[in-house]
Design an enzyme around this catalytic site. Structure first.
Site, PDB file in Angstrom:
ATOM      1  N   HIS A 204       0.877  -1.170   0.000  1.00  0.00           N
ATOM      2  CA  HIS A 204       0.000   0.000   0.000  1.00  0.00           C
ATOM      3  C   HIS A 204       0.921   1.230   0.000  1.00  0.00           C
ATOM      4  O   HIS A 204       2.044   1.173   0.502  1.00  0.00           O
ATOM      5  CB  HIS A 204      -0.820  -0.052   1.293  1.00  0.00           C
ATOM      6  CG  HIS A 204      -1.868   0.987   1.445  1.00  0.00           C
ATOM      7  ND1 HIS A 204      -1.574   2.301   1.769  1.00  0.00           N
ATOM      8  CD2 HIS A 204      -3.217   0.918   1.356  1.00  0.00           C
ATOM      9  CE1 HIS A 204      -2.708   2.977   1.864  1.00  0.00           C
ATOM     10  NE2 HIS A 204      -3.722   2.175   1.619  1.00  0.00           N
TER      11      HIS A 204
ATOM     12  N   ASP B 281       3.158  -4.737   7.953  1.00  0.00           N
ATOM     13  CA  ASP B 281       1.918  -3.974   7.816  1.00  0.00           C
ATOM     14  C   ASP B 281       0.784  -4.990   7.925  1.00  0.00           C
ATOM     15  O   ASP B 281       0.538  -5.757   6.992  1.00  0.00           O
ATOM     16  CB  ASP B 281       1.907  -3.267   6.449  1.00  0.00           C
ATOM     17  CG  ASP B 281       0.560  -2.647   6.121  1.00  0.00           C
ATOM     18  OD1 ASP B 281      -0.402  -2.842   6.894  1.00  0.00           O
ATOM     19  OD2 ASP B 281       0.463  -1.970   5.081  1.00  0.00           O
TER      20      ASP B 281
ATOM     21  N   GLN C 180      -4.449  -5.364   6.871  1.00  0.00           N
ATOM     22  CA  GLN C 180      -5.420  -6.257   6.230  1.00  0.00           C
ATOM     23  C   GLN C 180      -5.373  -7.658   6.831  1.00  0.00           C
ATOM     24  O   GLN C 180      -6.181  -8.507   6.455  1.00  0.00           O
ATOM     25  CB  GLN C 180      -5.145  -6.346   4.720  1.00  0.00           C
ATOM     26  CG  GLN C 180      -5.292  -5.049   3.972  1.00  0.00           C
ATOM     27  CD  GLN C 180      -6.745  -4.571   3.884  1.00  0.00           C
ATOM     28  OE1 GLN C 180      -7.679  -5.342   4.077  1.00  0.00           O
ATOM     29  NE2 GLN C 180      -6.933  -3.297   3.603  1.00  0.00           N
TER      30      GLN C 180
ATOM     31  N   LYS D 205     -10.242  -1.023  10.307  1.00  0.00           N
ATOM     32  CA  LYS D 205     -10.343  -2.203   9.445  1.00  0.00           C
ATOM     33  C   LYS D 205     -10.677  -3.442  10.271  1.00  0.00           C
ATOM     34  O   LYS D 205     -10.860  -4.528   9.746  1.00  0.00           O
ATOM     35  CB  LYS D 205      -9.033  -2.413   8.672  1.00  0.00           C
ATOM     36  CG  LYS D 205      -8.703  -1.250   7.729  1.00  0.00           C
ATOM     37  CD  LYS D 205      -7.877  -1.685   6.568  1.00  0.00           C
ATOM     38  CE  LYS D 205      -7.211  -0.547   5.821  1.00  0.00           C
ATOM     39  NZ  LYS D 205      -8.092   0.416   5.184  1.00  0.00           N
TER      40      LYS D 205
ATOM     41  N   CYS E 135      -4.806   2.634  -3.558  1.00  0.00           N
ATOM     42  CA  CYS E 135      -3.565   3.121  -2.948  1.00  0.00           C
ATOM     43  C   CYS E 135      -2.425   2.138  -3.194  1.00  0.00           C
ATOM     44  O   CYS E 135      -1.581   1.913  -2.324  1.00  0.00           O
ATOM     45  CB  CYS E 135      -3.720   3.379  -1.448  1.00  0.00           C
ATOM     46  SG  CYS E 135      -4.871   4.699  -1.098  1.00  0.00           S
TER      47      CYS E 135
END
Lengths: 417, 147
Positions: free
Chosen positions: A134, A211, A214, A237, A375
């Site tokens: 991202h 990261d 997600q 999220k 993104c």
């Protein structure tokens, strides 16, 4: 007020109708149609349990934290620090000193870039990321490379949307100081081989940032097993509020890092001659934090664990399989990203219909999908598309959402015949 | 709100078979337009005869609204002088954004774009070509962005 979480007894089938009843927004109608919310990867909806936890705090317990001697301030502090402990347990972190509240994943990554990387890296040093990142896991590194003279390297992907592990390994060297990668690609849904990546990075002595924005809503993330140095995720999220997120960092690493923002709460003493900084994690939390956001995040974690992350994962995977099959049958539809392991994300294009037009037509049918570059412009460039449409699933997604999507795609094909 | 108001036959037709598609070479001026939100890109090239557009082409990738809008624009401005084009552009801008704006007959086929006003998220798709033409006519930077 005290909405019963949709706790599902072990062994009982996953009751998605009961889960949906916890999310008031799912009952709203858009353009006179049932809402099929398929944009959870952009931001998940919030259950009553989160809404009520935030409201209860605002009604009964708000004051600034870590400051007042009065009872209300103590109550707010207890709730805020309780949320930190909840996050620690969720991640299986060693200590709540390692849990830093941020505005979200983006701020968490920028914190590492501007504190750790900026004070540590120099010319000749390398940061290695993947093609699937991202923008939030690309741009902060580009900025700090400009500031320090370090170099940003990018590990390639293949046509299925999987990381090319051989090429990734070939890019690692003793010059690699940091490997920063997404556990799950937001644009393609690919689940990256985290264990292999971390092991390879460790072998050359690099630190590792994950990261997990997600990843955390869909699968159990256990820091002791993952063995990374930094991990970032966002509340919104994960069925929690916006404006709150977490940077987890290994205590030994965090201790050596300079503060990145100055202000209240991050200091012990201030004089015009010399300021001393607070202990972890407060050293990295300048200013009044997002107290209600942290409380909402803790409630969201309670909610998700109440449902059972493993059961949510199984539900989403079943839906992903059905969706992949159903979309695959639509003439002219191409699924972008066909990795062997995926989270509940399907990016696709429909021949003759620009994703932006698709977004508008689906919206008219009550179907909310993301249309755009997600993104992740380098991913779009790699697959030579300007944009894709993306449907993504959460704990509340159901068969009817999928049927509505398929019907709306048929309608789009009619309009553009 | 009806999708048919947005995707009128004229628009679907111009999307499928864009008019004046390509680039003029040589051209008196050219400009690139970019909508970073959806990735739409287009290039406008013009050949002038005094202050009149003698010929115009556009090229690029975009959604149906942006492609049709650019195609309709090239048809509408060809042979017109800069002052009339500016008037046309302002009328299109009103038609795209104002609910109570009565679309003048002078707009001709461009009136088909008026349905966009019901879809605020799509207005920039339709205006990108006009901003780009403005730039090509020297009213702004050689590369324009909707953001």
């Amino acid at each position: 007020m005290n909405a019963e979480p949709a706790r599902l007894a072990a062994g009982m089938p996953y009751d998605v109708a009961r889960v949906r009843a916890d999310f008031p927004v799912l009952a709203t109608r858009v353009r006179g149609k049932r809402l099929a919310f398929l944009d959870t990867a952009a931001s998940a909806q919030r259950p009553l349990q989160v809404i009520e936890a935030v409201a209860a705090y605002e009604r009964t317990s708000h004051a600034n934290v870590h400051r007042g001697v009065y009872q209300l301030s103590q109550r707010a502090t207890d709730a805020f620090e309780g949320a930190r402990e909840r996050v620690r347990r969720f991640l299986n972190a060693a200590s709540e000193r390692e849990v830093i509240f941020t505005r979200g994943t983006t701020e968490a990554i920028n914190l590492v870039a501007q504190s750790w990387a900026r004070s540590t890296l120099g010319p000749g040093d390398e940061i290695l990321i993947t093609w699937m990142e991202h923008h939030a896991n690309i741009v902060p590194w580009q900025m700090v490379c400009q500031q320090t003279g370090a170099t940003l390297k990018v590990a390639p992907i293949d046509r299925r949307g999987e990381l090319r592990l051989d090429a990734f390994r070939a890019l690692l060297s003793p010059r690699t100081r940091l490997v920063a990668f997404t556990a799950v690609s937001n644009s393609l849904g690919t689940v990256l081989p985290a264990a292999e990546i971390v092991a390879a990075a460790r072998a050359v002595g690099a630190l590792v940032l994950v990261d997990a924005a997600q990843a955390v809503p869909h699968e159990r993330v256990d820091l002791r097993a993952l063995d990374c140095d930094f991990l970032a995720f966002s509340g919104h999220k994960l069925y929690g509020p916006t404006g709150i997120g977490v940077l987890w960092g290994r205590e030994a690493v965090l201790r050596e890092m300079p503060p990145w923002q100055g202000g209240g709460d991050m200091i012990l003493t201030v004089s015009f001659e010399r300021t001393t900084y607070n202990a972890l994690p407060y050293k990295f939390e300048a200013g009044t934090p997002n107290i209600s956001g942290a409380i909402g995040l803790a409630a969201a974690i309670d909610y998700l664990e109440g449902l059972g992350i493993e059961r949510v994962h199984a539900h989403e995977q079943a839906l992903l399989q059905r969706a992949t099959a159903a979309l695959g049958r639509i003439p002219g539809l191409t699924i972008v990203g066909q990795a062997a392991r995926k989270a509940g994300v399907i990016s696709f294009t429909l021949e003759g219909v620009h994703p932006h037009d698709l977004g508008t037509i689906l919206d008219a049918e009550g179907v909310a999908v993301r249309a755009g570059h997600h993104c992740a412009m380098p991913v779009m460039d790699f697959f030579e598309v300007a944009a894709t449409a993306r449907a993504s699933f959460g704990c509340y997604s159901d068969e009817a959402d999928l049927e509505q999507l398929v019907a709306a795609l048929g309608h789009a094909r009619e309009v553009f015949g | 709100m009806d999708l048919k108001d947005l995707y009128r036959d004229v628009i679907l037709d111009h999307n499928k078979r864009p008019r004046n598609f390509g680039t003029l070479d040589p051209a008196d001026s050219r400009a690139d337009g970019h909508n970073p939100l959806c990735g739409d890109r287009l290039t406008v090239t013009v050949r002038m005869d005094g202050d009149r557009i003698d010929d115009i082409r556009f090229e690029g990738k975009g959604c149906a609204i942006s492609t049709a809008s650019a195609s309709l624009m090239t048809e509408a401005v060809k042979g017109k002088d800069v002052a009339s084009i500016a008037r046309l552009r302002d009328m299109v801008q009103h038609a795209l954004t104002e609910h109570d704006y009565e679309v003048p007959g002078e707009l001709g086929k461009l009136a088909a774009l008026a349905g966009v006003r019901e879809f605020p998220a799509r207005v920039k798709c339709a205006t990108l070509c006009w901003h780009t033409l403005d730039a090509a006519l020297g009213a702004g930077a050689a590369t324009v962005s909707t953001e």
